[in-house]
Write an enzyme that holds these catalytic residues in place. Sequence first.
Site, mmCIF file in Angstrom:
data_model
loop_
_atom_site.group_PDB
_atom_site.id
_atom_site.type_symbol
_atom_site.label_atom_id
_atom_site.label_comp_id
_atom_site.label_asym_id
_atom_site.label_seq_id
_atom_site.Cartn_x
_atom_site.Cartn_y
_atom_site.Cartn_z
ATOM 1 C CG HIS A 57 -0.443 0.043 2.534
ATOM 2 N ND1 HIS A 57 0.363 -0.954 3.068
ATOM 3 C CD2 HIS A 57 -0.559 0.983 3.525
ATOM 4 C CE1 HIS A 57 0.691 -0.636 4.307
ATOM 5 N NE2 HIS A 57 0.157 0.537 4.613
ATOM 6 C CG HIS A 59 0.041 4.300 4.809
ATOM 7 N ND1 HIS A 59 -0.682 3.486 5.647
ATOM 8 C CD2 HIS A 59 -0.794 5.294 4.429
ATOM 9 C CE1 HIS A 59 -1.908 3.977 5.783
ATOM 10 N NE2 HIS A 59 -2.008 5.068 5.046
ATOM 11 C CG ASP A 61 4.776 2.753 7.454
ATOM 12 O OD1 ASP A 61 3.859 3.297 6.790
ATOM 13 O OD2 ASP A 61 4.558 1.822 8.257
ATOM 14 C CG HIS A 62 3.900 -0.027 4.277
ATOM 15 N ND1 HIS A 62 3.936 -1.354 4.664
ATOM 16 C CD2 HIS A 62 3.474 0.672 5.358
ATOM 17 C CE1 HIS A 62 3.536 -1.446 5.933
ATOM 18 N NE2 HIS A 62 3.254 -0.238 6.373
ATOM 19 C CG HIS A 115 -4.051 0.057 6.702
ATOM 20 N ND1 HIS A 115 -4.005 0.612 7.959
ATOM 21 C CD2 HIS A 115 -2.859 0.371 6.117
ATOM 22 C CE1 HIS A 115 -2.842 1.228 8.115
ATOM 23 N NE2 HIS A 115 -2.128 1.112 7.014
ATOM 24 C CG ASP A 134 0.485 -1.524 7.773
ATOM 25 O OD1 ASP A 134 1.408 -2.316 8.038
ATOM 26 O OD2 ASP A 134 0.639 -0.285 7.753
ATOM 27 C CG HIS A 172 3.872 -1.974 11.503
ATOM 28 N ND1 HIS A 172 4.619 -0.841 11.674
ATOM 29 C CD2 HIS A 172 3.152 -1.780 10.363
ATOM 30 C CE1 HIS A 172 4.365 0.017 10.697
ATOM 31 N NE2 HIS A 172 3.474 -0.531 9.881
#
Length: 261
Positions: A57, A59, A61-62, A115, A134, A172
């Site tokens: 996805h 975000h 942090d991805h 998400h 996530d 995570h």
Amino acid sequence: MIPIEIHMFPCLNDNYGFLVHDQESGFTAAVDTPEAETILAELSKKNWNLTHIFNTHHHADHAGGNIAIKEATECLIIGPRADASRIPGIDKLVGDGDEFLLGGHPVRIFDTPGHTRGHIIYYLPEDGVAFVGDTLFAMGCGRLFEGTPAQMWNSLQKLTQLPDDTEIYCAHEYTQANARFALSVEPGNQALIDRAREVDSLRARNEPTVPTTLGLEKATNPFLRPMSLEISTNVGLGGSGTEEVDLVEVFARTRALKDSF
Ligand code: ZN
Ligand code: FE
């Protein structure tokens, strides 16, 4: 076929980076790009050449390391069709039911919105592993930033169709906090009590709790267990036993309680 090799390492505060390597072809995929420098360093440690990025996805942090890693390796970036405009450097758009090969290993895509609206997961049926981003966490699930509880519940239902021994690689290390919440809604679940204790001792030694398995999640993850009378009662629904409980409603209330836990 030689089993796929998975190399996992911490990134940022609580993310995991994953490198997925097919020995026969030499193909190597990074599942998401939380941190470009760390991923490039792990690649050279392993002496692997990156051929693919598998984004779950959009975000940061991805997908935040996509461009730097693509410039360094000239890899192909695969990501969700439903969110192509938000995946930096995307080359190949995939969606529900698509299948392709990483070397000799089939990779199947499931759309799992909730998400984010375009979240996807990568399932390797012959290796029995799933990279779930996530969507699902050990004893938890992703926050509903861009989706409804019904969408997320439907996404999780797709995952629960996989074999129980499927190894679930979540993005995570949230497990210890998730266990505390899980115990608050299902304190009588012995499998959960036992697991929370194991998780505490793993984390005390600074060891990862990922991967998990689907079977273990079905037994202990409150977001896969709205059919539990203990959970539905503790979230304020279905204590009487006379009415049929709406599983999506139980899921929605559980998710809302976790948001403010
Ligand atoms: Zn995310
Ligand atoms: Fe994340």
